[in-house]
Design a protein around this motif. Structure first.
Motif, PDB file in Angstrom:
ATOM      1  N   SER A  80      50.297  48.244  -0.776  1.00 46.99           N
ATOM      2  CA  SER A  80      49.972  49.629  -0.480  1.00 46.99           C
ATOM      3  C   SER A  80      50.676  50.083   0.796  1.00 46.99           C
ATOM      4  O   SER A  80      50.952  49.294   1.694  1.00 46.99           O
ATOM      5  CB  SER A  80      48.465  49.810  -0.329  1.00 46.99           C
ATOM      6  N   GLN A  96      48.795  58.665   1.258  1.00 46.46           N
ATOM      7  CA  GLN A  96      47.761  58.108   0.396  1.00 46.46           C
ATOM      8  C   GLN A  96      47.248  56.818   1.015  1.00 46.46           C
ATOM      9  O   GLN A  96      48.027  55.925   1.342  1.00 46.46           O
ATOM     10  CB  GLN A  96      48.291  57.834  -1.013  1.00 46.46           C
ATOM     11  N   ARG A 125      40.133  57.773   4.876  1.00 48.82           N
ATOM     12  CA  ARG A 125      39.916  59.212   4.802  1.00 48.82           C
ATOM     13  C   ARG A 125      38.428  59.477   4.594  1.00 48.82           C
ATOM     14  O   ARG A 125      37.748  58.771   3.854  1.00 48.82           O
ATOM     15  CB  ARG A 125      40.707  59.816   3.642  1.00 48.82           C
ATOM     16  N   ASN A 689      48.623  65.306  -2.084  1.00 52.17           N
ATOM     17  CA  ASN A 689      47.705  64.360  -2.718  1.00 52.17           C
ATOM     18  C   ASN A 689      46.230  64.694  -2.530  1.00 52.17           C
ATOM     19  O   ASN A 689      45.364  63.885  -2.834  1.00 52.17           O
ATOM     20  CB  ASN A 689      47.958  62.933  -2.217  1.00 52.17           C
ATOM     21  N   ASP A 706      43.877  61.030  -2.154  1.00 52.03           N
ATOM     22  CA  ASP A 706      44.993  60.162  -2.525  1.00 52.03           C
ATOM     23  C   ASP A 706      45.422  60.338  -3.972  1.00 52.03           C
ATOM     24  O   ASP A 706      45.667  59.375  -4.681  1.00 52.03           O
ATOM     25  CB  ASP A 706      44.620  58.703  -2.259  1.00 52.03           C
TER      26      ASP A 706
END
Length: 761
Positions: A80, A96, A125, A689, A706
């Motif tokens: 990621s 993201q 987030r 996103n 995301d």
């Protein structure tokens, strides 16, 4: 959005100091680095804005203060994205973020690679910090009013229009109202009747809502919900014992509770109202005698019945009533003279009623007046000789000063005309017992009106009530504080210039699509069931019908969406369903129009969206799936069979991400992948996103930071306000985001007109 995408970061500095071979002396050679440290930014509380950055600094001790090399890594491993850190220590978070994400920021000496320091960072987030608010135009369909006689000025209002409920409260005799959200069932389910028993001291409230009965013992702070054995309609409470409650149940009979609604019994021999009859559609008249509580009156569409033993046995009451008069619309007792009971009864198939009176508990009846325009009789609480009628077809209110023998209109300030102008026959008209000479009345879809002079004159008093059936929302791209709302019935088109706080009505019609020209805020287009496509060139002040549209090949077509091209001036698309049209296009601001249907295999087009990154690329959601055009709509190719009521494009990523109902394409519509746990999706226009998804069946709204990988519920203040995507089968116009500051998410509501999420803080 600049205030939406906050990232909560916890910083824990774990210096990893590699020691050298001694401290060294200033100016000695070779250069010796003693240690390296990393300093996080002071006062950091969270990421704000589209570009999410943190400035880190490094400290070096040793013989020479040389530079460092920065690096960022994913501590947990995996592939990621972890963001980037540049040569000056400026860290940029990824757009993201799998929640939560643990990374490290490391500074390494450029002279001695064995000297470094690392700061571990947790980034995740968090959802927007705003809350849902009820707003929208004043008025709408109110069908139920109930006074709390224990607290002067306290009144409750509700609506069961189209099976949608909401609840409002006033503490100043109806001058101002606030939304009462104490239980989600009060917020979105059909409420058929409400009662605040006088003996409850203002603490006890009863609400009938279909097969549910709700009771509160603390003035609405908390509620108990009981399932009744049959659908309940109109309520009557024993004036001497608030624990005894009756409910009519069309098609079944009369329900009774003797414990405040905790348990219910369907009275076996009780009279039955025919489903679908005028009596059943209006009020189902049910009345407990004010001085003899064992006597209960129940009106039906086939006669009036009385029980003298609390509902155990029933007998028809016909003495003095004309044989043809079988439809009973209302029964009411006179508080100023409890021996008097009035009934509105008329022939089957007639919308005019005859007024009868009994003074002996229904043993005999006397005809007072004939052929009345009435659906309710309202005795004055202080004067037994004064009666009021709630009109049925011609006037809204009538008054009699001679005990009901003659009536004259008493509706100055109220609308008058055919019943179709009132929109619904089922309304309310009540005197406020604790506020002398004060009356409240509801007129179809026109909110609440108030009289303080004994019903002689009336004024609109719906401040705080917004119960129009919201259908479509549009935001002005140039001035996002300007919002348009289309509502059903005579609500019409409304405009707000302050982010939906206050509203003005532009016209009364039946709009189901509205759009604002992104190059000219004064240029509006709308589609209405009763007018077709209409246009305004002055911000909605005046409107003209668009008459130069090409006729659909197969006849009548219904416009489902209006789309102004976001980047090319004067290009407009109209999508439609039926008639063989599908999509109509103008390239000259509406001066001329042409069909744009080559390649479409259906005329049921629900939505159209333009790719802002490629002005000739369009997507159309249809009953057969999503079609794509690369030549500004001249030709179309089917790309997926998924039906899309709403198409939303994230132009903040490249290539843009295309979202439809529960699916996503990252290659400009060539292939599609499911978006788990998502229903109707709308893209946040300011931040990559960032998505919202609305499940209109479950009345839920969620947010993703995301691209749909993770979702967070947005529930603060939402309740269950019957969210509306648009008219059934006519696109997704009931959802919009205003890129204002702060941003606002608008969702149309069938019971609260419109709800908005003000994106905080």
């Amino acid at each position: 959005m600049r205030k939406l995408l906050k990232t909560l970061v916890f910083l824990s500095i774990l210096p990893l100091i590699a020691c050298g071979r001694g401290g060294g002396n200033p100016g000695s050679s070779p250069q010796q680095i003693v240690s390296v440290s990393v300093n996080p930014p002071s006062g950091f509380t969270g990421f704000i804005g589209i570009t999410q950055t943190l400035q880190f600094t490094a400290g070096i001790t040793g013989t020479t203060n040389t530079g460092v090399t920065w690096a960022v890594n994913n501590i947990a491993g995996g592939n990621s994205s972890v963001g980037t850190v540049n040569s000056s220590g400026l860290y940029t978070a990824p757009s993201q973020i799998p929640n939560p994400q643990k990374i490290s920021v490391t500074a390494t000496s450029q002279v001695d690679a064995t000297k470094s320091a690392t700061t571990n960072i947790f980034i995740s987030r968090i959802p927007p910090t705003g809350s849902w608010q009820r707003t929208g135009p004043p008025g709408g369909t109110i069908t139920i009013l109930a006074e709390d006689v224990s607290n002067p000025g306290t009144v409750y209002a509700d609506t069961n229009d189209a099976g949608n409920g909401a609840l409002w409260k006033s503490t100043d005799a109806g001058l101002h109202w606030v939304t009462l959200i104490t239980n989600t069932l009060l917020d979105g389910d059909p409420v058929s009747d409400m009662n605040v028993p006088a003996s409850g001291g203002g603490k006890v409230i009863y609400i009938a809502a279909g097969t549910l009965f709700l009771s509160s013992q603390d003035a609405g702070a908390t509620w108990k919900t009981i399932t009744t054995p049959a659908f309940g309609r109109q309520m009557a409470v024993d004036p001497q014992n608030r624990a005894v409650i009756y409910l009519t149940s069309p098609g079944n009979g009369v329900l009774k509770s003797q414990d405040g609604g905790d348990t219910w019994t369907l009275l076996p021999s009780s009279p039955v109202i025919t489903l679908g009859s005028l009596t059943g559609d209006l009020h189902n008249p049910l009345h407990v005698d004010l001085s003899r509580s064992a006597t209960v009156y129940s009106g039906t569409d086939h006669g009036l019945f009385i029980s003298r033993d609390g509902g155990v046995t029933w007998s028809p009451s016909t003495n003095g009533i004309a044989p043809a008069d079988t439809v009973v619309l209302d029964v009411a007792g006179a508080p100023a003279d409890t021996s008097r009971v009035f009934a509105l009864i008329g022939p089957a198939g007639s919308h005019t009623m005859n007024l009868y009176q009994t003074t002996d508990q229904g043993n005999s009846w006397t005809l007072l007046a004939s052929s009345l325009d009435a659906q309710r009789v309202v005795p004055d609480p202080a004067n037994a000789a004064t009666l009021y009628l709630y009109g049925l077809q011609v006037r809204a209110a009538y008054k009699s000063a001679d005990g009901g023998h003659t009536f004259s209109p008493s509706d100055t300030g109220l609308p008058s005309g055919p019943a179709s102008d009132f929109l619904t026959l089922n309304g309310a008209f009540i005197p406020l017992v604790r506020s002398p000479n004060t009356f409240l009345i509801t007129i179809g879809g026109l909110g609440v009106s108030r009289s303080s002079d004994g019903a002689a004159s009336w004024s609109f008093t719906s401040d705080g009530i917004s119960s129009w059936l919201g259908v479509v929302v549009a935001v002005d791209p140039q001035t996002p504080a300007t919002v348009y709302l289309g509502t059903a019935n005579t609500g019409g088109i409304w405009k707000s210039t302050d982010n939906g706080v206050t509203w003005v009505n532009l016209r009364h019609n039946q709009p189901h699509a509205i759009a604002v020209d992104p190059f000219d805020s004064n240029h509006l287009l709308a589609a209405a069931f009763d007018e077709g496509v209409i246009e305004s060139r002055d911000g909605g002040t005046t409107w003209q019908k668009v008459t130069n549209l090409p006729p659909p090949p197969g006849g009548f077509a219904t416009i489902t969406e209006i789309i102004f091209h976001p980047t090319v001036r004067d290009v407009i698309f109209l999508s439609s369903t039926g008639g063989g049209a599908g999509i109509v296009k103008s390239t000259n601001g509406g001066i001329s129009w042409s069909l744009a249907t080559t390649g479409l295999t259906t005329d049921k087009v629900l939505s159209v969206a333009v790719n802002p990154q490629a002005s000739s690329m369009l997507f159309a959601g249809t009953a057969k799936g999503v079609f794509k055009s690369t030549d500004l709509g001249n030709s179309w190719t089917l790309k997926t069979g998924t039906v899309a009521l709403l198409i939303s494009i994230d132009a903040k990523v490249s290539p843009p991400a295309i979202y439809i109902d529960g699916a996503k394409s990252t290659d400009q519509g060539e292939t599609w992948n499911a978006v788990p746990n998502a229903s109707t999706i709308i893209v946040d226009p300011s931040t990559a996103n960032s998505l919202f998804t609305v499940n209109f069946d479950l009345r839920t709204v969620r947010w993703s930071p995301d691209g749909g990988a993770t979702w967070f519920p947005l529930t603060t203040g939402l309740g269950q306000p019957n969210l509306v995507l648009g008219f059934a089968g006519l696109g997704g116009g009931g959802l919009a985001i205003a890129p204002s500051s702060p941003q606002v998410l608008y969702v149309a509501s069938s019971s609260n007109s419109i709800v908005r999420f003000v994106i905080g803080p």
